[in-house]
Scaffold this motif. Structure first.
Motif, PDB file in Angstrom:
ATOM      1  N   UNK A  29       0.825  -1.099   0.089  1.00  0.00           N
ATOM      2  CA  UNK A  29      -0.021  -0.092  -0.086  1.00  0.00           C
ATOM      3  C   UNK A  29       0.739   1.544   0.076  1.00  0.00           C
ATOM      4  N   UNK A  30       0.730   2.157  -0.964  1.00  0.00           N
ATOM      5  CA  UNK A  30       1.393   3.509  -0.956  1.00  0.00           C
ATOM      6  C   UNK A  30       0.815   4.505  -0.055  1.00  0.00           C
ATOM      7  N   UNK A  31       1.980   4.800   1.016  1.00  0.00           N
ATOM      8  CA  UNK A  31       1.859   5.752   1.884  1.00  0.00           C
ATOM      9  C   UNK A  31       2.915   6.955   1.682  1.00  0.00           C
ATOM     10  N   UNK A  32       2.764   7.784   2.690  1.00  0.00           N
ATOM     11  CA  UNK A  32       3.725   8.800   2.560  1.00  0.00           C
ATOM     12  C   UNK A  32       5.358   8.626   2.635  1.00  0.00           C
ATOM     13  N   UNK A  33       5.515   7.620   3.400  1.00  0.00           N
ATOM     14  CA  UNK A  33       6.779   7.106   3.632  1.00  0.00           C
ATOM     15  C   UNK A  33       7.577   6.314   2.495  1.00  0.00           C
ATOM     16  N   UNK A  34       6.498   5.559   1.714  1.00  0.00           N
ATOM     17  CA  UNK A  34       7.143   4.813   0.715  1.00  0.00           C
ATOM     18  C   UNK A  34       6.973   5.428  -0.541  1.00  0.00           C
ATOM     19  N   UNK A  35       6.267   6.423  -0.787  1.00  0.00           N
ATOM     20  CA  UNK A  35       5.649   6.852  -2.065  1.00  0.00           C
ATOM     21  C   UNK A  35       6.632   7.212  -3.372  1.00  0.00           C
ATOM     22  N   UNK A  36       7.624   7.762  -2.756  1.00  0.00           N
ATOM     23  CA  UNK A  36       8.597   8.006  -4.052  1.00  0.00           C
ATOM     24  C   UNK A  36       9.493   6.693  -4.297  1.00  0.00           C
ATOM     25  N   UNK A  37       9.757   5.857  -3.444  1.00  0.00           N
ATOM     26  CA  UNK A  37      10.436   4.916  -3.762  1.00  0.00           C
ATOM     27  C   UNK A  37       9.620   3.705  -4.410  1.00  0.00           C
ATOM     28  N   UNK A  38       8.509   3.661  -3.908  1.00  0.00           N
ATOM     29  CA  UNK A  38       7.482   2.637  -4.577  1.00  0.00           C
ATOM     30  C   UNK A  38       7.258   2.971  -6.037  1.00  0.00           C
ATOM     31  N   UNK A  39       6.898   4.252  -6.033  1.00  0.00           N
ATOM     32  CA  UNK A  39       6.424   4.667  -7.626  1.00  0.00           C
ATOM     33  C   UNK A  39       7.712   4.529  -8.514  1.00  0.00           C
TER      34      UNK A  39
END
Length: 145
Positions: A29-39
């Motif tokens: 699940x995307x969240x503020x802490x992983x958003x950049x790397x996940x994307x």
């Protein structure tokens, strides 16, 4: 005295290695802490699939875990425009799953291995091919071992 220092440093290094192996991040699940790397990771795979299949894809993430320099992704693809995925009729495909193992090399993520719509379990033995990847990234939340 030198022996004591050596063994203390060895113990500290070993402790850090064990800790980094067991620190598993869940990127399902995307969240503020992983958003950049996940994307970024998903965009790497999206670009590879677009080049291979000449279509733009979005993903329904079913499993996405990261630990250290490795990440394992499993999901379902859909076309970005909502149309049905078009696959060559002369090749066997099992639509619409995709899997990818990412590896960080010199501080930058890249796809180590991936496949979309495969009719076999191509990732069988992947932990043997990448022994430094924490086994926990491959495990489902319900898996105990």
């Amino acid at each position: 005295m030198k022996d004591k220092i050596f063994y203390i440093l060895l113990l500290v290094t070993f402790s850090f290695a064990i800790h980094s192996q067991s620190n598993v991040l869940d990127y399902k699940t995307k969240n503020k802490t992983n958003e950049v790397e996940r994307t970024y990771l998903l965009d790497l795979l999206r670009a590879k699939l677009a080049k291979e299949f000449k279509q733009e894809f979005v993903f329904v993430v079913e499993h996405f875990k990261l630990s250290g320099d490795y990440a394992w992704f499993r999901g379902v693809t859909k076309r970005k425009d909502g149309k049905e995925i078009e696959l060559a009729e002369d090749l066997p495909y099992d639509c619409c799953h995709v899997e990818a193992l990412y590896k960080k090399v010199n501080g930058k993520w890249q796809i180590a291995e991936s496949a979309a719509f495969s009719t076999d379990v191509w990732w069988d033995g992947i932990q043997l091919r990448y022994p430094k990847a924490a086994k926990e990234i491959f495990l489902e939340s319900s898996d105990k071992n």
